[in-house]
Every structure is written in C-alpha cells, then in structure tokens.
Design a protein around this motif. Structure first.
Motif, PDB file in Angstrom:
ATOM      1  N   VAL A   7       0.896  -1.094   0.046  1.00  0.00           N
ATOM      2  CA  VAL A   7       0.093   0.142  -0.025  1.00  0.00           C
ATOM      3  C   VAL A   7       0.933   1.265   0.019  1.00  0.00           C
ATOM      4  CG1 VAL A   7      -1.821   1.346   1.134  1.00  0.00           C
ATOM      5  CG2 VAL A   7      -1.824  -1.097   1.328  1.00  0.00           C
ATOM      6  N   LEU A  16      -4.295  -1.581  -3.449  1.00  0.00           N
ATOM      7  CA  LEU A  16      -3.599  -2.860  -3.051  1.00  0.00           C
ATOM      8  C   LEU A  16      -2.735  -3.246  -4.131  1.00  0.00           C
ATOM      9  CD1 LEU A  16      -6.281  -4.816  -0.960  1.00  0.00           C
ATOM     10  CD2 LEU A  16      -4.391  -3.163  -0.354  1.00  0.00           C
ATOM     11  N   ASP A  44      -7.605  -4.900   8.731  1.00  0.00           N
ATOM     12  CA  ASP A  44      -6.833  -4.518   7.309  1.00  0.00           C
ATOM     13  C   ASP A  44      -7.457  -3.583   6.518  1.00  0.00           C
ATOM     14  OD1 ASP A  44      -5.659  -6.932   8.160  1.00  0.00           O
ATOM     15  OD2 ASP A  44      -6.221  -8.277   6.701  1.00  0.00           O
ATOM     16  N   ARG A  48      -5.741   0.025   5.526  1.00  0.00           N
ATOM     17  CA  ARG A  48      -5.583   0.475   4.044  1.00  0.00           C
ATOM     18  C   ARG A  48      -6.324   1.938   3.943  1.00  0.00           C
ATOM     19  NH1 ARG A  48     -10.157  -2.073   1.296  1.00  0.00           N
ATOM     20  NH2 ARG A  48     -10.825   0.096   1.379  1.00  0.00           N
ATOM     21  N   LEU A  61      -0.062  -5.127   4.413  1.00  0.00           N
ATOM     22  CA  LEU A  61      -0.759  -5.491   5.239  1.00  0.00           C
ATOM     23  C   LEU A  61      -0.717  -7.002   5.968  1.00  0.00           C
ATOM     24  CD1 LEU A  61      -4.090  -4.422   3.317  1.00  0.00           C
ATOM     25  CD2 LEU A  61      -3.291  -3.244   5.387  1.00  0.00           C
ATOM     26  N   HIS A 308     -10.984  -7.790  -0.217  1.00  0.00           N
ATOM     27  CA  HIS A 308     -11.493  -6.490   0.555  1.00  0.00           C
ATOM     28  C   HIS A 308     -12.676  -6.100   0.153  1.00  0.00           C
ATOM     29  CE1 HIS A 308      -7.830  -4.930   2.715  1.00  0.00           C
ATOM     30  NE2 HIS A 308      -7.425  -6.085   2.687  1.00  0.00           N
TER      31      HIS A 308
END
Length: 324
Positions: A7, A16, A44, A48, A61, A308
């Motif tokens: 990141v 990502l 996470d 982020r 991460l 995600h």
C-alpha cells in the motif's frame, strides 16, 4: 525477490498493489516464514484506508498467517528450518514470505492445517483470553455473546459450550441465528426485532448472566450491564457500532457490584510464555474438533483487492484467507 501486496497511499481496494518486494534476511531475533496462507481481517481495511497509523509507506498489510520457517536470524534457538508455524503479530502478512520476530511465532501441530491456522490466530487467541483470562468460564455458567455469528462470536459459542456453559447469542438475522445455534448457542436473540435485555431475563428466569462478551460497543451499552447478575463481568472487546462513551462508574455499583473490562489481545500477547500457552490451548481445541474454524472464502494473493471488496460489502461469512 518475493511477491507482496503493498500500500503506497491510503484509499479503496484499488490501492492494493501486487508487486515485487526485496525481502532482506531475517535480523537478530527474527525468523523468515515462507507463507502458505494469510488471514484477512476487517482491521486490514482500516489500515488500508489510513484510519490506523503505520510505521512507514509503502507498507504490507496483514497481521496473521502460517507457513514454514525458511531462515533463522541470529540468536533464534526455538525453531529450525522447515518447522510448521503460525503467528499473530505486526504488519507484513500479505506476502509470499516475511520476516517477523520469533516471539510472535508459535509451533503449528500437524493436525491443524496452514489455512485453518491463518484464519484463526487473531480471532482464536481473542476467544482464548476472553474465556480463560478476562472471565474464566466454568461449567454451569450462563454467558451472553453479542454478534454471536461473527468471527470471534462463532468461536466463543463453540468453545464456551465445550466448557459446559449455557450460551445466549445476539444476532442480526435469522440466517445468523442458525449459524450461532449450529456453533453451540443454546438460545439466540434477534436484537433488531426483540427487546434483548428482556429476553435475556426471560431465558434465564431472572437469574441473568455471569459474563457478557461485547464487541458491539455503543448500541449495546448500558444494556449489557442489565444482563448481568450481581458480581457479573462485562467484557468489552470491540466497538463495531462505535466506542462506548465515558460513563459514571457508579453504574457498576447500582447494577450489582459488577466488573467491567476493556482488554486487548496485544497486551496478553506481550509475554512470550503466555502467548505460547494461549496458542497451545487454541491448537488443542481446534485440533481435537471442539472448535471448528469455517473458511468460506479463499483468494489468490494477487486478488487481495477482490477479497477486500467482498469483506467491505458484507458478502462474507466465516473466515477469509489469501493463498500466496
């Protein structure tokens, strides 16, 4: 070179980046792990998005995973090359391999898979301290678990039931109630549709609970206190609905000489001997089948952004893992 998800700036799943990363040899007190599976957690997403501070950018991460020891740093004597291990610890998990201080790493028995270990370390160790340390659950106890169909909630239901407790769980839907009951909850309460404090009183015949495990926070306080019998324990370990605001500590006296705690996993993990003891108890519970870890989503490491999106879209149940 190894592949990793890095990141460079805070943002949505699109930040990502799957790219090459120069992994140095492990430093003094560290081990290098060739990873077989990496856990994905909602924390996470917070990292982020920039909600939590990170040591530097770009960063990698991930706080949990499992694999084999690939290299040993100076002074490490508790492991050897090829050992099966798992960890919960600092950032750096979303990678094919990583370095981490040996104090965060625990042995992984043959009867627990890499995927299961990666999916359970943070949630399982949390359940361990809640049930055995924050309040030591005894056979015959009655406990209330909020968000009983969540990651930690499902482990709490199974493990507390195995310890001989009566488990009441609050959930948000009939589908989640079914999951909680399958995990061992004796009674489930649909908190959006029912007066859950009144239902706890009804279910327990007015005797109420020995402990309440609350990861919800703002919307379940102070109702959680009203579910406790005298000398009961209110254990707040999360704030999914927002943090509990400052409250008059006199409430604990008025409602029955109650105990209130706000523990943190990383405080418990700070002592290496205690961490190993916690992990050994977790491995035994999972290896013996008393606690089952549901992995309902698996993604390749390069598809972390997709993982995600699913997580933020509330499309997932159970655990999600990345496979490097």
């Amino acid at each position: 070179m190894v592949k990793a998800i890095r990141v460079h700036e805070a943002g949505g799943p699109e930040v990502l980046r799957y790219e090459d990363f120069e992994l140095a040899p492990p430093g003094p007190g560290e081990v290098q792990i060739r990873q077989h599976a990496v856990g994905v957690n909602y924390i996470d997403v917070y990292y982020r998005k920039g909600a939590y501070p990170v040591p530097s950018k770009p960063f990698i991460l991930g706080n949990e995973g499992a694999g084999e020891i690939a290299a040993l740093g100076e002074g490490v004597t508790k492991f050897k090359i090829g050992d099966r291990v798992a960890y919960a610890g600092p950032l750096g998990g979303y990678a094919q391999a990583r370095n981490i201080e040996a104090k965060f790493v625990v042995p992984l028995p043959e009867n627990v898979s890499y995927e299961t270990a990666a999916a359970m370390m943070l949630k399982g160790l949390t359940a361990e301290y809640l049930l055995f340390r924050s309040y030591k659950v005894q056979p015959g106890d009655t406990i209330l678990v909020h968000a009983a169909a969540g990651g930690v909630g499902l482990i709490l239901c199974q493990w507390a039931k195995a310890l001989g407790a009566t488990v009441i769980g609050t959930v948000g839907s009939e589908e989640k109630a079914k999951l909680a009951r399958e995990a061992g909850a004796d009674e489930t309460i649909l908190y959006r549709q029912e007066d859950w404090v009144a239902r706890v009183r009804e279910i327990t015949g007015g005797k109420l609970c020995h402990a309440v495990y609350d990861s919800v926070g703002k919307t379940t306080f102070p109702g959680s206190l009203d579910c406790l019998r005298p000398f009961g324990s209110f254990i707040s370990f999360g704030s999914a609905s927002g943090p509990i605001e400052a409250f008059d500590i006199g409430l604990l006296s008025q409602k029955g000489s109650l105990y209130a705690q706000r523990p943190s996993l990383f405080t418990y993990m700070a002592d290496e001997a205690r961490l190993r003891e916690m992990a050994a108890r977790l491995m035994e519970a999972v290896g013996s089948g008393k606690v089952k870890i549901a992995i309902n989503a698996r993604y390749k490491l390069e598809d972390a952004a997709q993982a995600h999106r699913a997580l933020e879209g509330r499309e997932t149940t159970g655990a999600t893992v990345l496979l490097p």
